[in-house]
Design a protein around this motif. Sequence first.
Motif, PDB file in Angstrom:
ATOM      1  N   ASP A  28      57.094  52.164  48.557  1.00 26.46           N
ATOM      2  CA  ASP A  28      55.816  52.455  47.832  1.00 26.46           C
ATOM      3  C   ASP A  28      55.212  51.302  47.354  1.00 26.46           C
ATOM      4  OD1 ASP A  28      56.004  55.234  47.970  1.00 26.46           O
ATOM      5  OD2 ASP A  28      57.328  55.374  46.105  1.00 26.46           O
ATOM      6  N   VAL A  29      55.587  49.943  47.713  1.00 22.89           N
ATOM      7  CA  VAL A  29      54.991  48.713  47.300  1.00 22.89           C
ATOM      8  C   VAL A  29      53.871  48.350  48.607  1.00 22.89           C
ATOM      9  CG1 VAL A  29      56.526  48.082  45.828  1.00 22.89           C
ATOM     10  CG2 VAL A  29      56.582  47.090  48.137  1.00 22.89           C
ATOM     11  N   VAL A  30      52.870  47.753  47.953  1.00 21.79           N
ATOM     12  CA  VAL A  30      51.841  47.143  48.940  1.00 21.79           C
ATOM     13  C   VAL A  30      51.761  45.626  48.784  1.00 21.79           C
ATOM     14  CG1 VAL A  30      49.536  47.163  49.825  1.00 21.79           C
ATOM     15  CG2 VAL A  30      50.689  49.336  49.063  1.00 21.79           C
ATOM     16  N   PRO A  31      51.945  44.764  49.638  1.00 18.16           N
ATOM     17  CA  PRO A  31      51.657  43.319  49.592  1.00 18.16           C
ATOM     18  C   PRO A  31      50.212  42.990  48.957  1.00 18.16           C
ATOM     19  CG  PRO A  31      52.825  43.690  51.411  1.00 18.16           C
ATOM     20  CD  PRO A  31      52.395  44.935  50.977  1.00 18.16           C
ATOM     21  N   VAL A  32      50.329  42.165  48.060  1.00 22.79           N
ATOM     22  CA  VAL A  32      48.846  41.485  47.637  1.00 22.79           C
ATOM     23  C   VAL A  32      48.788  40.278  48.355  1.00 22.79           C
ATOM     24  CG1 VAL A  32      47.475  40.729  45.591  1.00 22.79           C
ATOM     25  CG2 VAL A  32      49.166  42.549  45.192  1.00 22.79           C
ATOM     26  N   PRO A  33      47.331  40.286  48.840  1.00 23.13           N
ATOM     27  CA  PRO A  33      47.132  38.993  49.843  1.00 23.13           C
ATOM     28  C   PRO A  33      47.188  37.668  48.780  1.00 23.13           C
ATOM     29  CG  PRO A  33      45.647  40.944  50.206  1.00 23.13           C
ATOM     30  CD  PRO A  33      46.529  41.245  49.082  1.00 23.13           C
ATOM     31  N   VAL A  84      44.020  49.009  41.998  1.00 22.50           N
ATOM     32  CA  VAL A  84      45.129  49.880  42.793  1.00 22.50           C
ATOM     33  C   VAL A  84      44.565  51.122  42.631  1.00 22.50           C
ATOM     34  CG1 VAL A  84      47.267  50.295  42.472  1.00 22.50           C
ATOM     35  CG2 VAL A  84      46.614  47.934  41.913  1.00 22.50           C
ATOM     36  N   VAL A  85      44.648  51.851  41.467  1.00 23.35           N
ATOM     37  CA  VAL A  85      44.361  53.118  41.443  1.00 23.35           C
ATOM     38  C   VAL A  85      42.818  53.516  41.645  1.00 23.35           C
ATOM     39  CG1 VAL A  85      44.160  53.364  38.835  1.00 23.35           C
ATOM     40  CG2 VAL A  85      44.613  55.558  40.004  1.00 23.35           C
ATOM     41  N   ASN A  86      41.924  52.588  40.788  1.00 20.74           N
ATOM     42  CA  ASN A  86      40.600  52.810  41.227  1.00 20.74           C
ATOM     43  C   ASN A  86      40.013  52.622  42.465  1.00 20.74           C
ATOM     44  OD1 ASN A  86      40.502  53.263  38.463  1.00 20.74           O
ATOM     45  ND2 ASN A  86      39.899  51.241  37.587  1.00 20.74           N
ATOM     46  N   GLY A  87      40.645  51.503  43.327  1.00 19.96           N
ATOM     47  CA  GLY A  87      40.299  51.215  44.541  1.00 19.96           C
ATOM     48  C   GLY A  87      40.543  52.147  45.529  1.00 19.96           C
ATOM     49  N   ILE A  88      42.011  52.782  45.494  1.00 20.87           N
ATOM     50  CA  ILE A  88      42.556  53.677  46.434  1.00 20.87           C
ATOM     51  C   ILE A  88      41.583  55.020  46.116  1.00 20.87           C
ATOM     52  CG2 ILE A  88      44.320  55.203  46.600  1.00 20.87           C
ATOM     53  CD1 ILE A  88      46.351  53.053  46.199  1.00 20.87           C
ATOM     54  N   THR A  89      41.362  55.386  45.029  1.00 19.51           N
ATOM     55  CA  THR A  89      40.493  56.792  44.813  1.00 19.51           C
ATOM     56  C   THR A  89      39.250  56.527  45.179  1.00 19.51           C
ATOM     57  OG1 THR A  89      42.004  56.896  42.802  1.00 19.51           O
ATOM     58  CG2 THR A  89      39.612  58.260  42.799  1.00 19.51           C
ATOM     59  N   ALA A  90      38.555  55.590  44.902  1.00 15.47           N
ATOM     60  CA  ALA A  90      37.067  55.373  45.481  1.00 15.47           C
ATOM     61  C   ALA A  90      37.246  55.085  47.041  1.00 15.47           C
ATOM     62  CB  ALA A  90      36.566  54.094  44.829  1.00 15.47           C
ATOM     63  N   LEU A 125      45.012  51.001  50.706  1.00 17.83           N
ATOM     64  CA  LEU A 125      44.852  49.638  49.640  1.00 17.83           C
ATOM     65  C   LEU A 125      44.560  48.246  50.237  1.00 17.83           C
ATOM     66  CD1 LEU A 125      44.789  48.691  46.610  1.00 17.83           C
ATOM     67  CD2 LEU A 125      47.434  49.117  46.693  1.00 17.83           C
ATOM     68  N   THR A 126      45.182  48.429  51.353  1.00 16.42           N
ATOM     69  CA  THR A 126      45.053  46.868  52.394  1.00 16.42           C
ATOM     70  C   THR A 126      43.618  46.803  52.447  1.00 16.42           C
ATOM     71  OG1 THR A 126      47.237  47.238  53.203  1.00 16.42           O
ATOM     72  CG2 THR A 126      45.797  45.972  54.429  1.00 16.42           C
ATOM     73  N   GLU A 127      42.715  47.878  52.885  1.00 17.52           N
ATOM     74  CA  GLU A 127      41.464  47.947  53.051  1.00 17.52           C
ATOM     75  C   GLU A 127      40.649  47.283  51.826  1.00 17.52           C
ATOM     76  OE1 GLU A 127      39.603  48.085  55.762  1.00 17.52           O
ATOM     77  OE2 GLU A 127      40.892  48.961  57.330  1.00 17.52           O
ATOM     78  N   VAL A 128      41.050  47.882  50.748  1.00 19.33           N
ATOM     79  CA  VAL A 128      40.429  47.677  49.374  1.00 19.33           C
ATOM     80  C   VAL A 128      40.736  46.415  48.962  1.00 19.33           C
ATOM     81  CG1 VAL A 128      40.571  47.891  46.919  1.00 19.33           C
ATOM     82  CG2 VAL A 128      40.723  49.996  48.538  1.00 19.33           C
ATOM     83  N   PHE A 129      41.999  45.739  49.325  1.00 15.99           N
ATOM     84  CA  PHE A 129      42.050  44.202  48.957  1.00 15.99           C
ATOM     85  C   PHE A 129      41.337  43.326  49.901  1.00 15.99           C
ATOM     86  CE2 PHE A 129      46.638  45.063  46.960  1.00 15.99           C
ATOM     87  CZ  PHE A 129      45.886  45.107  46.021  1.00 15.99           C
ATOM     88  N   ALA A 130      41.205  43.820  51.260  1.00 14.37           N
ATOM     89  CA  ALA A 130      40.242  43.068  52.133  1.00 14.37           C
ATOM     90  C   ALA A 130      38.820  42.840  51.782  1.00 14.37           C
ATOM     91  CB  ALA A 130      40.373  43.649  53.573  1.00 14.37           C
TER      92      ALA A 130
END
Length: 343
Positions: free
Chosen positions: A109-114, A126-132, A298-303
């Motif tokens: 359940d963990v996602v690496p942070v760039p 995290v929650v706001n980005g995935i939700t949006a 979440l990877t897309e959000v961080f990108a």
Amino acid sequence: MRTEELVEVVLPGKVEPEGLRIRHGAVPTPGPGQVLIRMEATGVSFAEQQMRRGRYYDQPPFPFVPGYDLVGTVQSTGESVEPGLAGTRVAALLKVGGWASHVLVDAADVVPVPEGIDAAQAETLVVNGITAWQMLHRKARVRAGHTVVVYGANGGVGSVLVQLALAAGARVIGTASVRHHDDLRERGVVPVDYRAADVAARIRELAPGGVDAVFDHVGGRGIVDSWRLLAPGGTLVSYGSASTRDAEGSKQLPVLKLLGRVWLWNALPNRRRACFYNVWAGRALARNRFRSRLRADLTEVFASLRRGDLTARIAAELPLTDAPEALRLAESGTVAGKVVLRP
């Protein structure tokens, strides 16, 4: 040498923010398939605000440790987990448990942070980005040329929705209090005062032909107005219940009646669609698919954050032990962005 200890915030029941309790204990050891994360940033979401009132759907029984998401470094790994994961900064979506110095999480359940993204910056998304991201791209499929309405455009999810929609080439109409309008205009949003006598009428003036998507975090009876704003082919995404923040629900549209109305709307031959969004939908039935989507999104959000399409909006950073003050600040409605808790 001082022994490391667990520090966590406990929500004991339906209390005011000052009723939160600080608990100390031993740092847990990860079991098979788990990692132990040393928390670097967690935050205050709308979910915790509802949980302290006992109004969040599917919240655990009191007492419990709140904290919907977190960012931190993997301190140790359990059996069958890649040992190389230790020392990696990761993000995790939890629902509860994040308001703690150390948290056990399933490694899947963990996602690496760039590299280059600060823990507090990552936490706001995290929650706001995935939700949006999921509402915009998976539910409403917004694209260039669309016109969308975002209620609460200055809020945690709303501000991310606004930025992602603009990055996709959409025109954005956003509701907010007047004090946030200049900021919204600078971002390219057409602002509407959410306290106006008839918000829907004002939006119809701005989009006479209807809009392609409405993102409604308010719920309640106003969802009917949201539906009527849609153009043929448009999508209404309902994802919250802000209208219940200060009420016991007596004025809310009954759930069964609302579900029936949405079913009827979707059956009409006008190509408009309404749906409810919950970030946890499908987790119980298709856990692997849920995890795969969460990691990808979440990877897309961080990108998007690294590209500059998104700005991490941090309202304030406070120590974990100041959680009562952080919760009260988040509930005050006076700040823009997310209130972040640090160890």
